[in-house]
Design a protein around this motif. Sequence first.
Motif, mmCIF file in Angstrom:
data_model
loop_
_atom_site.group_PDB
_atom_site.id
_atom_site.type_symbol
_atom_site.label_atom_id
_atom_site.label_comp_id
_atom_site.label_asym_id
_atom_site.label_seq_id
_atom_site.Cartn_x
_atom_site.Cartn_y
_atom_site.Cartn_z
ATOM 1 N N LEU A 39 43.242 30.237 47.244
ATOM 2 C CA LEU A 39 41.891 30.795 47.254
ATOM 3 C C LEU A 39 40.923 29.856 47.958
ATOM 4 N N GLU A 157 45.809 37.618 52.933
ATOM 5 C CA GLU A 157 44.769 38.627 52.703
ATOM 6 C C GLU A 157 45.384 40.035 52.636
ATOM 7 N N THR A 159 44.996 42.758 50.927
ATOM 8 C CA THR A 159 44.228 43.986 50.747
ATOM 9 C C THR A 159 43.192 44.184 51.844
ATOM 10 N N ASN A 160 43.240 43.346 52.864
ATOM 11 C CA ASN A 160 42.260 43.436 53.947
ATOM 12 C C ASN A 160 42.320 44.811 54.630
ATOM 13 N N ARG A 171 47.259 45.790 44.659
ATOM 14 C CA ARG A 171 47.169 44.802 43.582
ATOM 15 C C ARG A 171 48.172 45.107 42.476
ATOM 16 N N SER A 188 43.743 34.402 49.776
ATOM 17 C CA SER A 188 42.628 35.330 49.599
ATOM 18 C C SER A 188 41.317 34.563 49.561
ATOM 19 N N HIS A 189 40.248 35.202 50.070
ATOM 20 C CA HIS A 189 38.915 34.623 49.904
ATOM 21 C C HIS A 189 38.180 35.341 48.780
ATOM 22 N N LEU A 190 38.862 36.277 48.112
ATOM 23 C CA LEU A 190 38.239 37.092 47.071
ATOM 24 C C LEU A 190 38.592 36.577 45.678
ATOM 25 N N ASP A 192 37.716 37.868 42.886
ATOM 26 C CA ASP A 192 38.080 39.012 42.056
ATOM 27 C C ASP A 192 39.561 39.342 42.190
ATOM 28 N N GLU A 193 40.082 39.221 43.405
ATOM 29 C CA GLU A 193 41.492 39.510 43.640
ATOM 30 C C GLU A 193 42.389 38.528 42.898
ATOM 31 N N GLU A 290 32.935 33.859 38.729
ATOM 32 C CA GLU A 290 32.263 33.682 40.008
ATOM 33 C C GLU A 290 31.438 32.392 40.010
#
Length: 298
Positions: A39, A157, A159-160, A171, A188-190, A192-193, A290
Amino acid sequence: MEQQQQILSLDQVSKRYGRIQALNNVSFTVPAGSVFGVLGPNGSGKTTLLGIIMDVLKANAGTYTWFGQTPHEDLRKRIGSLLETPNFYHYYSAIRNLQITAAVKGRGEDDIERVLQLTELWERRDSRFSTFSLGMKQRLAIANALLGRPEVLLLDEPTNGLDPAGIAEIRELIRNLGQQGTTVIMASHLLDEVEKVCSHVAILKKGVLLTSGHVDEVLANEDMIEIGAADLAGLEGLLKSLPELKSIRRHNGSFQVVFSDSRSAEQVNRYCFENGITLSYLAVKRKSLEARFIELTN
Protein backbone atom coordinates in the motif's frame (compact mmCIF):
# COMPACT_ATOMS: atom_id res chain seq x y z
CA MET A 1 4.03 -23.37 17.67
CA GLU A 2 5.11 -24.13 14.09
CA GLN A 3 6.39 -21.08 12.27
CA GLN A 4 4.27 -19.98 9.31
CA GLN A 5 5.94 -20.57 5.94
CA GLN A 6 7.17 -17.45 4.19
CA ILE A 7 6.32 -17.36 0.49
CA LEU A 8 8.38 -14.24 -0.27
CA SER A 9 11.20 -12.58 1.67
CA LEU A 10 12.82 -9.27 0.73
CA ASP A 11 16.10 -8.22 2.30
CA GLN A 12 17.30 -4.61 1.88
CA VAL A 13 16.06 -4.29 -1.70
CA SER A 14 16.95 -0.96 -3.35
CA LYS A 15 16.35 0.46 -6.82
CA ARG A 16 17.48 3.76 -8.29
CA TYR A 17 16.58 5.50 -11.53
CA GLY A 18 19.27 8.14 -11.98
CA ARG A 19 18.75 10.61 -9.12
CA ILE A 20 15.45 9.04 -8.08
CA GLN A 21 15.61 6.47 -5.28
CA ALA A 22 12.56 4.35 -6.17
CA LEU A 23 13.15 1.80 -3.39
CA ASN A 24 15.42 2.23 -0.38
CA ASN A 25 16.44 -0.86 1.65
CA VAL A 26 13.00 -2.48 1.68
CA SER A 27 12.66 -5.64 3.78
CA PHE A 28 9.54 -7.64 4.63
CA THR A 29 8.12 -11.17 4.41
CA VAL A 30 4.87 -12.49 2.95
CA PRO A 31 3.29 -15.41 4.88
CA ALA A 32 1.81 -18.37 3.00
CA GLY A 33 -1.94 -18.12 2.45
CA SER A 34 -2.08 -14.40 3.15
CA VAL A 35 -3.65 -11.68 1.04
CA PHE A 36 -0.77 -9.22 1.24
CA GLY A 37 -1.26 -5.60 0.24
CA VAL A 38 1.60 -3.34 -0.82
CA LEU A 39 0.00 0.00 0.00
CA GLY A 40 1.17 3.50 -0.77
CA PRO A 41 0.42 6.70 -2.66
CA ASN A 42 1.27 6.98 -6.35
CA GLY A 43 5.05 7.21 -6.75
CA SER A 44 5.79 5.23 -3.59
CA GLY A 45 7.61 2.41 -5.41
CA LYS A 46 4.90 -0.27 -5.45
CA THR A 47 5.07 -1.11 -9.15
CA THR A 48 8.88 -1.04 -9.11
CA LEU A 49 8.86 -3.52 -6.24
CA LEU A 50 6.49 -5.87 -8.09
CA GLY A 51 8.67 -5.60 -11.19
CA ILE A 52 11.75 -6.61 -9.19
CA ILE A 53 10.21 -9.65 -7.52
CA MET A 54 8.94 -10.82 -10.93
CA ASP A 55 12.45 -10.38 -12.36
CA VAL A 56 11.23 -7.80 -14.88
CA LEU A 57 13.49 -5.21 -13.22
CA LYS A 58 16.87 -5.66 -11.57
CA ALA A 59 17.47 -4.28 -8.08
CA ASN A 60 20.60 -2.17 -7.50
CA ALA A 61 21.06 -3.78 -4.09
CA GLY A 62 19.49 -6.36 -1.80
CA THR A 63 18.09 -9.85 -2.36
CA TYR A 64 14.78 -11.66 -2.35
CA THR A 65 13.67 -15.28 -2.26
CA TRP A 66 10.53 -17.13 -3.36
CA PHE A 67 9.55 -20.20 -1.31
CA GLY A 68 12.90 -19.89 0.50
CA GLN A 69 14.87 -20.23 -2.75
CA THR A 70 16.74 -17.90 -5.07
CA PRO A 71 14.45 -17.12 -8.03
CA HIS A 72 14.72 -19.37 -11.08
CA GLU A 73 12.51 -20.32 -14.03
CA ASP A 74 10.79 -23.31 -12.39
CA LEU A 75 9.81 -21.21 -9.37
CA ARG A 76 8.25 -18.54 -11.56
CA LYS A 77 5.87 -21.14 -12.97
CA ARG A 78 4.28 -21.24 -9.51
CA ILE A 79 3.43 -17.52 -9.72
CA GLY A 80 0.62 -15.90 -11.69
CA SER A 81 0.99 -12.18 -12.31
CA LEU A 82 -0.86 -9.16 -13.64
CA LEU A 83 1.57 -6.25 -13.73
CA GLU A 84 -0.07 -4.62 -16.72
CA THR A 85 -2.97 -5.56 -18.99
CA PRO A 86 -1.86 -8.31 -21.40
CA ASN A 87 -1.93 -7.62 -25.13
CA PHE A 88 -4.97 -9.67 -26.05
CA TYR A 89 -6.07 -10.01 -29.66
CA HIS A 90 -8.99 -7.61 -30.12
CA TYR A 91 -10.65 -9.67 -32.87
CA TYR A 92 -10.50 -12.99 -30.95
CA SER A 93 -12.95 -14.16 -28.30
CA ALA A 94 -12.15 -14.38 -24.61
CA ILE A 95 -11.82 -18.15 -24.76
CA ARG A 96 -9.57 -18.03 -27.86
CA ASN A 97 -7.30 -15.43 -26.24
CA LEU A 98 -6.90 -17.63 -23.16
CA GLN A 99 -6.19 -20.68 -25.35
CA ILE A 100 -3.36 -18.72 -27.00
CA THR A 101 -1.84 -17.52 -23.71
CA ALA A 102 -2.16 -21.02 -22.21
CA ALA A 103 -0.25 -22.40 -25.21
CA VAL A 104 2.46 -19.76 -24.74
CA LYS A 105 2.72 -20.58 -21.02
CA GLY A 106 2.67 -24.31 -21.72
CA ARG A 107 0.01 -24.88 -19.09
CA GLY A 108 -3.57 -24.06 -18.16
CA GLU A 109 -5.46 -25.06 -21.31
CA ASP A 110 -7.72 -27.36 -19.27
CA ASP A 111 -8.25 -24.54 -16.76
CA ILE A 112 -9.94 -22.00 -19.03
CA GLU A 113 -13.54 -22.69 -18.06
CA ARG A 114 -12.69 -22.49 -14.35
CA VAL A 115 -10.97 -19.09 -14.58
CA LEU A 116 -13.70 -17.62 -16.78
CA GLN A 117 -16.32 -18.83 -14.30
CA LEU A 118 -14.30 -17.35 -11.42
CA THR A 119 -14.11 -13.96 -13.09
CA GLU A 120 -17.76 -14.15 -14.24
CA LEU A 121 -16.90 -14.05 -17.93
CA TRP A 122 -18.07 -17.54 -18.90
CA GLU A 123 -21.29 -16.21 -20.42
CA ARG A 124 -19.20 -13.91 -22.65
CA ARG A 125 -16.59 -16.51 -23.54
CA ASP A 126 -17.36 -16.33 -27.27
CA SER A 127 -17.51 -12.50 -27.41
CA ARG A 128 -14.69 -10.63 -29.08
CA PHE A 129 -12.26 -8.87 -26.78
CA SER A 130 -12.97 -5.61 -28.64
CA THR A 131 -16.58 -5.68 -27.35
CA PHE A 132 -15.51 -5.85 -23.69
CA SER A 133 -15.75 -2.91 -21.30
CA LEU A 134 -12.60 -1.78 -19.51
CA GLY A 135 -13.74 -3.67 -16.42
CA MET A 136 -14.33 -6.89 -18.37
CA LYS A 137 -10.89 -6.56 -19.97
CA GLN A 138 -9.38 -6.30 -16.51
CA ARG A 139 -11.27 -9.39 -15.36
CA LEU A 140 -10.03 -11.32 -18.40
CA ALA A 141 -6.49 -10.25 -17.49
CA ILE A 142 -7.00 -11.67 -13.98
CA ALA A 143 -8.42 -14.87 -15.49
CA ASN A 144 -5.26 -15.07 -17.60
CA ALA A 145 -3.08 -14.73 -14.47
CA LEU A 146 -5.05 -17.53 -12.77
CA LEU A 147 -4.46 -20.07 -15.55
CA GLY A 148 -2.71 -23.18 -14.27
CA ARG A 149 -3.70 -22.66 -10.62
CA PRO A 150 -0.61 -20.73 -9.46
CA GLU A 151 0.27 -20.88 -5.75
CA VAL A 152 0.86 -17.13 -5.73
CA LEU A 153 -1.10 -14.43 -7.55
CA LEU A 154 0.63 -11.07 -8.05
CA LEU A 155 -1.63 -8.13 -8.93
CA ASP A 156 -0.91 -4.45 -9.60
CA GLU A 157 -3.98 -2.29 -8.84
CA PRO A 158 -6.41 -5.16 -9.64
CA THR A 159 -9.62 -3.10 -9.46
CA ASN A 160 -8.35 -0.25 -11.61
CA GLY A 161 -10.98 0.80 -14.16
CA LEU A 162 -13.79 -1.31 -12.76
CA ASP A 163 -17.26 -0.03 -11.93
CA PRO A 164 -18.48 -0.43 -8.31
CA ALA A 165 -20.10 -3.80 -9.02
CA GLY A 166 -16.95 -5.05 -10.74
CA ILE A 167 -14.79 -3.81 -7.87
CA ALA A 168 -16.94 -5.74 -5.38
CA GLU A 169 -16.72 -8.89 -7.51
CA ILE A 170 -12.93 -8.75 -7.87
CA ARG A 171 -12.47 -8.05 -4.16
CA GLU A 172 -14.66 -11.02 -3.32
CA LEU A 173 -12.68 -13.14 -5.78
CA ILE A 174 -9.38 -12.16 -4.15
CA ARG A 175 -10.75 -12.93 -0.67
CA ASN A 176 -11.97 -16.34 -1.87
CA LEU A 177 -8.62 -17.16 -3.44
CA GLY A 178 -6.91 -16.37 -0.13
CA GLN A 179 -9.36 -18.59 1.76
CA GLN A 180 -8.66 -21.41 -0.71
CA GLY A 181 -4.93 -21.21 0.05
CA THR A 182 -3.63 -19.05 -2.80
CA THR A 183 -1.22 -16.39 -1.58
CA VAL A 184 -2.20 -13.07 -3.16
CA ILE A 185 0.20 -10.11 -3.30
CA MET A 186 -1.44 -6.94 -4.56
CA ALA A 187 -0.29 -3.36 -4.94
CA SER A 188 -2.87 -0.68 -4.23
CA HIS A 189 -3.06 3.03 -3.46
CA LEU A 190 -6.54 2.51 -1.98
CA LEU A 191 -6.68 2.15 1.78
CA ASP A 192 -10.28 0.96 1.55
CA GLU A 193 -9.22 -1.90 -0.72
CA VAL A 194 -6.51 -3.10 1.64
CA GLU A 195 -8.80 -2.82 4.66
CA LYS A 196 -11.53 -4.89 2.99
CA VAL A 197 -9.42 -7.49 1.20
CA CYS A 198 -5.99 -7.94 2.80
CA SER A 199 -4.84 -9.86 5.86
CA HIS A 200 -1.34 -8.31 5.82
CA VAL A 201 0.10 -5.06 4.53
CA ALA A 202 3.37 -3.25 3.83
CA ILE A 203 3.15 0.54 3.56
CA LEU A 204 5.58 2.37 1.27
CA LYS A 205 6.26 6.09 0.97
CA LYS A 206 8.73 7.42 -1.60
CA GLY A 207 10.50 4.07 -1.74
CA VAL A 208 10.83 3.67 2.03
CA LEU A 209 9.04 0.93 3.97
CA LEU A 210 7.16 2.64 6.80
CA THR A 211 5.74 -0.47 8.42
CA SER A 212 4.54 -4.00 7.67
CA GLY A 213 2.55 -6.70 9.42
CA HIS A 214 -1.00 -7.84 10.01
CA VAL A 215 -3.56 -5.27 8.83
CA ASP A 216 -5.26 -5.13 12.25
CA GLU A 217 -1.95 -4.23 13.90
CA VAL A 218 -0.57 -1.84 11.30
CA LEU A 219 -3.82 0.06 10.75
CA ALA A 220 -5.06 -0.13 14.33
CA ASN A 221 -8.10 1.89 15.27
CA GLU A 222 -7.56 4.10 18.28
CA ASP A 223 -9.69 6.42 20.33
CA MET A 224 -8.39 9.98 20.26
CA ILE A 225 -9.46 12.37 23.01
CA GLU A 226 -9.65 16.11 22.32
CA ILE A 227 -9.34 18.28 25.41
CA GLY A 228 -9.01 21.97 26.11
CA ALA A 229 -8.62 24.25 29.12
CA ALA A 230 -8.01 27.92 29.88
CA ASP A 231 -4.52 26.98 31.09
CA LEU A 232 -3.22 25.15 28.01
CA ALA A 233 0.40 25.18 29.18
CA GLY A 234 -0.59 23.64 32.51
CA LEU A 235 -2.77 21.06 30.73
CA GLU A 236 0.06 20.10 28.37
CA GLY A 237 2.51 19.67 31.25
CA LEU A 238 0.02 17.55 33.18
CA LEU A 239 -0.71 15.30 30.19
CA LYS A 240 2.98 14.82 29.40
CA SER A 241 3.56 13.59 32.95
CA LEU A 242 1.31 10.58 32.26
CA PRO A 243 3.33 7.45 31.39
CA GLU A 244 0.33 6.11 29.42
CA LEU A 245 0.43 9.07 27.00
CA LYS A 246 1.16 7.77 23.48
CA SER A 247 0.90 11.01 21.50
CA ILE A 248 -0.17 14.63 21.95
CA ARG A 249 -0.82 17.20 19.23
CA ARG A 250 -1.97 20.82 19.36
CA HIS A 251 -5.13 21.32 17.30
CA ASN A 252 -7.38 24.42 17.07
CA GLY A 253 -6.75 25.65 20.61
CA SER A 254 -6.97 22.22 22.21
CA PHE A 255 -4.96 18.99 22.35
CA GLN A 256 -5.54 15.71 20.55
CA VAL A 257 -4.20 12.91 22.73
CA VAL A 258 -3.92 9.13 22.37
CA PHE A 259 -3.23 6.87 25.34
CA SER A 260 -1.56 3.46 25.20
CA ASP A 261 -4.17 2.04 27.58
CA SER A 262 -7.97 2.09 27.21
CA ARG A 263 -8.36 5.29 29.22
CA SER A 264 -11.86 6.77 29.18
CA ALA A 265 -12.76 10.43 28.81
CA GLU A 266 -14.20 10.38 32.36
CA GLN A 267 -10.89 9.15 33.78
CA VAL A 268 -9.02 11.91 31.95
CA ASN A 269 -11.50 14.55 33.17
CA ARG A 270 -11.21 13.34 36.78
CA TYR A 271 -7.42 13.19 36.63
CA CYS A 272 -7.18 16.76 35.31
CA PHE A 273 -9.65 18.11 37.88
CA GLU A 274 -7.88 16.36 40.77
CA ASN A 275 -4.61 17.99 39.62
CA GLY A 276 -5.96 21.52 39.42
CA ILE A 277 -6.93 21.76 35.75
CA THR A 278 -10.59 22.36 34.86
CA LEU A 279 -11.36 21.27 31.31
CA SER A 280 -13.37 23.59 29.07
CA TYR A 281 -13.64 21.07 26.25
CA LEU A 282 -13.66 17.26 26.11
CA ALA A 283 -14.58 15.00 23.17
CA VAL A 284 -13.80 11.44 22.08
CA LYS A 285 -13.00 10.93 18.40
CA ARG A 286 -12.64 7.52 16.85
CA LYS A 287 -9.50 7.52 14.71
CA SER A 288 -10.38 6.02 11.36
CA LEU A 289 -8.14 3.76 9.31
CA GLU A 290 -7.89 6.65 6.87
CA ALA A 291 -6.52 8.91 9.62
CA ARG A 292 -4.01 6.21 10.60
CA PHE A 293 -2.89 5.86 6.98
CA ILE A 294 -2.49 9.63 6.59
CA GLU A 295 -0.56 9.72 9.87
CA LEU A 296 1.81 7.03 8.58
CA THR A 297 2.36 8.54 5.13
CA ASN A 298 2.61 12.24 6.09
